[in-house]
Scaffold this active site. Structure first.
Site, mmCIF file in Angstrom:
data_model
loop_
_atom_site.group_PDB
_atom_site.id
_atom_site.type_symbol
_atom_site.label_atom_id
_atom_site.label_comp_id
_atom_site.label_asym_id
_atom_site.label_seq_id
_atom_site.Cartn_x
_atom_site.Cartn_y
_atom_site.Cartn_z
ATOM 1 N N TYR A 46 0.832 -1.207 0.000
ATOM 2 C CA TYR A 46 0.000 0.000 0.000
ATOM 3 C C TYR A 46 0.863 1.252 0.000
ATOM 4 O O TYR A 46 0.578 2.225 -0.696
ATOM 5 C CB TYR A 46 -0.927 0.002 1.224
ATOM 6 N N SER A 128 -2.612 13.661 7.603
ATOM 7 C CA SER A 128 -3.563 13.310 6.558
ATOM 8 C C SER A 128 -4.990 13.270 7.098
ATOM 9 O O SER A 128 -5.232 12.828 8.219
ATOM 10 C CB SER A 128 -3.206 11.938 5.977
ATOM 11 N N GLN A 150 -3.782 18.235 6.243
ATOM 12 C CA GLN A 150 -4.048 17.931 4.838
ATOM 13 C C GLN A 150 -5.506 17.536 4.670
ATOM 14 O O GLN A 150 -6.025 16.693 5.415
ATOM 15 C CB GLN A 150 -3.147 16.800 4.356
ATOM 16 N N TYR A 152 -8.395 15.916 2.240
ATOM 17 C CA TYR A 152 -8.978 15.300 1.065
ATOM 18 C C TYR A 152 -10.353 15.928 0.910
ATOM 19 O O TYR A 152 -11.237 15.721 1.743
ATOM 20 C CB TYR A 152 -9.075 13.774 1.234
ATOM 21 N N THR A 178 -5.196 18.477 -1.006
ATOM 22 C CA THR A 178 -4.771 17.570 -2.073
ATOM 23 C C THR A 178 -5.802 17.584 -3.191
ATOM 24 O O THR A 178 -6.966 17.241 -2.976
ATOM 25 C CB THR A 178 -4.594 16.145 -1.527
ATOM 26 N N ARG A 187 -4.242 0.828 -8.958
ATOM 27 C CA ARG A 187 -3.028 0.485 -8.232
ATOM 28 C C ARG A 187 -2.904 -1.041 -8.128
ATOM 29 O O ARG A 187 -3.467 -1.659 -7.220
ATOM 30 C CB ARG A 187 -3.035 1.110 -6.839
ATOM 31 N N LYS A 260 -1.945 21.039 -3.187
ATOM 32 C CA LYS A 260 -0.997 19.945 -3.449
ATOM 33 C C LYS A 260 -1.420 19.160 -4.682
ATOM 34 O O LYS A 260 -2.591 18.783 -4.817
ATOM 35 C CB LYS A 260 -0.931 19.024 -2.229
ATOM 36 N N HIS A 284 1.847 12.954 -6.358
ATOM 37 C CA HIS A 284 1.423 11.992 -5.333
ATOM 38 C C HIS A 284 2.374 10.801 -5.272
ATOM 39 O O HIS A 284 1.973 9.666 -5.021
ATOM 40 C CB HIS A 284 -0.007 11.515 -5.601
ATOM 41 N N ASP A 315 7.184 17.646 -3.518
ATOM 42 C CA ASP A 315 7.385 16.263 -3.089
ATOM 43 C C ASP A 315 7.340 15.347 -4.307
ATOM 44 O O ASP A 315 7.161 15.812 -5.425
ATOM 45 C CB ASP A 315 6.401 15.846 -1.988
ATOM 46 N N SER A 316 7.543 14.075 -4.070
ATOM 47 C CA SER A 316 7.521 13.007 -5.076
ATOM 48 C C SER A 316 8.922 12.643 -5.543
ATOM 49 O O SER A 316 9.505 13.306 -6.399
ATOM 50 C CB SER A 316 6.641 13.358 -6.283
ATOM 51 N N GLY A 317 9.457 11.592 -4.917
ATOM 52 C CA GLY A 317 10.739 11.046 -5.319
ATOM 53 C C GLY A 317 11.891 11.346 -4.386
ATOM 54 O O GLY A 317 12.994 10.822 -4.585
ATOM 55 N N ARG A 319 14.457 10.979 -1.644
ATOM 56 C CA ARG A 319 14.974 9.866 -0.853
ATOM 57 C C ARG A 319 16.257 10.231 -0.095
ATOM 58 O O ARG A 319 16.599 9.564 0.875
ATOM 59 C CB ARG A 319 15.285 8.657 -1.763
ATOM 60 N N ARG A 339 7.471 8.485 1.671
ATOM 61 C CA ARG A 339 7.687 7.061 1.934
ATOM 62 C C ARG A 339 8.838 6.756 2.896
ATOM 63 O O ARG A 339 8.678 5.883 3.762
ATOM 64 C CB ARG A 339 7.896 6.320 0.617
#
Length: 385
Positions: A46, A128, A150, A152, A178, A187, A260, A284, A315-317, A319, A339
């Protein structure tokens, strides 16, 4: 602040003199593989899963890796300051923990554990809407620390207004809306296991404790949980929202509002025209549109279009510390991390999140110093090739 973050490496080395080594890898790119081995396939899938075949998530990483840092020499970097001004508040570093829902599937400490780790390091925690812990409990766990909420943006205006009132009363200072999830994407990692935590009442805590949500139920949640889940699913998203609808959010929130999921410069301009305070350039984490533009490829155009009108976040990627450096160079004021901190939570609770924050910022601090930058203010497009 001098040397605060980079000193973490010497703390590790000194602890090693007694035989102690870090419980988690200091290369944060290894956390996902470790989580895959130690945690359940449903929860890890997930978190790690993406839309379609994962091409957008891969593109996010490739776009950051393709850009290379150009170090400069003989600059005085003995004293460094990573602090930055964002949305009217001073942050100790250009980092916030991104909103990730249903964290109880990763660790019992869930959102409260992640929030306490963020608070201890002065890093904003973005809670969230789909958290597994009510927003009031997370606020209590953080004390006076910086916290954002955040949203939704669902189809029930009364529930939305109630969420915003609760968040404001609980000390959340920034609203992050978002826009890219009016529907859940295709997914495969979740679909192949038929794994959706919401169906089991996980990630619904803010809804099930909300008076406006409860008012729409024939029976209390504990008497008919299935009906509560069905109501949640019915109002979670709304694919009919348009730009004029932002006025409703402004009427119910008197602090900064950040949108976002912005990837096109024209959408960023529309956000500025609508009186928004910031945007998060984000896809996302590759979880919504398979084949989407990489977030780092979209960032420079958005920053160029509106960087003087509102705050640009990213954001996104992300690390690593050098990923953060690159995002700042491409026009972001602050980076949201997703993540990696969730894997840290799953592997070692609050301590795991703390490890991730300290590792990331130590690497950013060292990357800046070794590239000739004593302040994030000097990191710009000419820092990359």
């Amino acid at each position: 602040m001098v040397g605060q973050w980079a000193d973490f490496q010497y703390e590790i080395y000194l602890n090693g003199m007694t035989g102690a080594v870090p419980r988690l890898p200091t290369d944060l790119t290894r956390l996902e593989e470790l989580a895959e081995h130690r945690l359940g396939p449903g929860p890890v899938g997930y978190v790690a899963g993406s839309a379609g075949d994962g091409s957008t998530a891969r593109a996010n990483r490739a776009a950051l890796e393709r850009r290379r840092i150009v170090p400069r020499m003989l600059r005085d970097v003995r004293e460094r300051d990573l602090s930055t001004e964002v949305l009217g508040r001073t942050l100790p570093a250009p980092l916030a923990l991104a909103p990730v829902g249903v964290l109880s599937i990763m660790h019992p400490e869930a959102e409260s554990g992640a929030a306490r780790a963020a608070a201890a390091r002065g890093v904003p925690y973005i809670l969230s809407s789909a958290s597994s812990t009510p927003l009031e409990e997370v606020a209590e766990a953080m004390g006076d620390a910086e916290r954002w909420f955040q949203l939704y943006w669902g189809s029930d205006r009364e529930v939305t207004a109630s969420f915003l009132a609760r968040a404001k009363a609980s000390g959340y200072s920034v609203l992050v809306v978002t826009l890219d999830t009016p529907l859940l994407s295709w997914r495969p990692r979740d679909l192949d296991r038929a794994y959706l935590p919401f169906l089991h009442g996980v990630g619904t805590a803010n809804y099930f404790t909300d008076p406006a949500f409860q008012a729409g139920l024939a029976k209390p949640v504990h008497e008919d949980p299935n009906a509560a889940v069905l109501r949640f699913l019915a109002l979670f998203g709304d694919a009919g929202h348009t730009w004029p609808d932002l006025e409703f959010l402004r009427e119910h929130w008197d602090g900064p509002i950040v949108l976002k999921g912005i990837l096109h410069p024209d959408d960023a301009r529309l956000a500025a025209d609508a009186g928004m305070d910031g945007v998060v350039v984000s896809n996302h984490g590759g979880r919504q549109v398979a084949g989407s533009v990489a977030a780092a490829d979209a960032l420079p155009r958005v920053a160029e279009a509106v960087g003087d009108r509102l705050t640009v976040l990213f954001d996104s990627g992300i690390r690593t510390g050098d990923d953060m450096f690159k995002a700042l160079a491409l026009g972001a004021r602050t980076v949201l991390l997703g993540r990696p901190y969730v894997y840290g939570l799953g592997l070692d609770g609050q301590a795991g999140v703390d490890h991730v924050i300290r590792s990331l910022l130590a690497e950013l601090d060292l990357t800046m110093a070794l590239s000739g930058h004593a302040s994030v203010a000097t990191v710009g497009p000419d820092s990359l090739t």
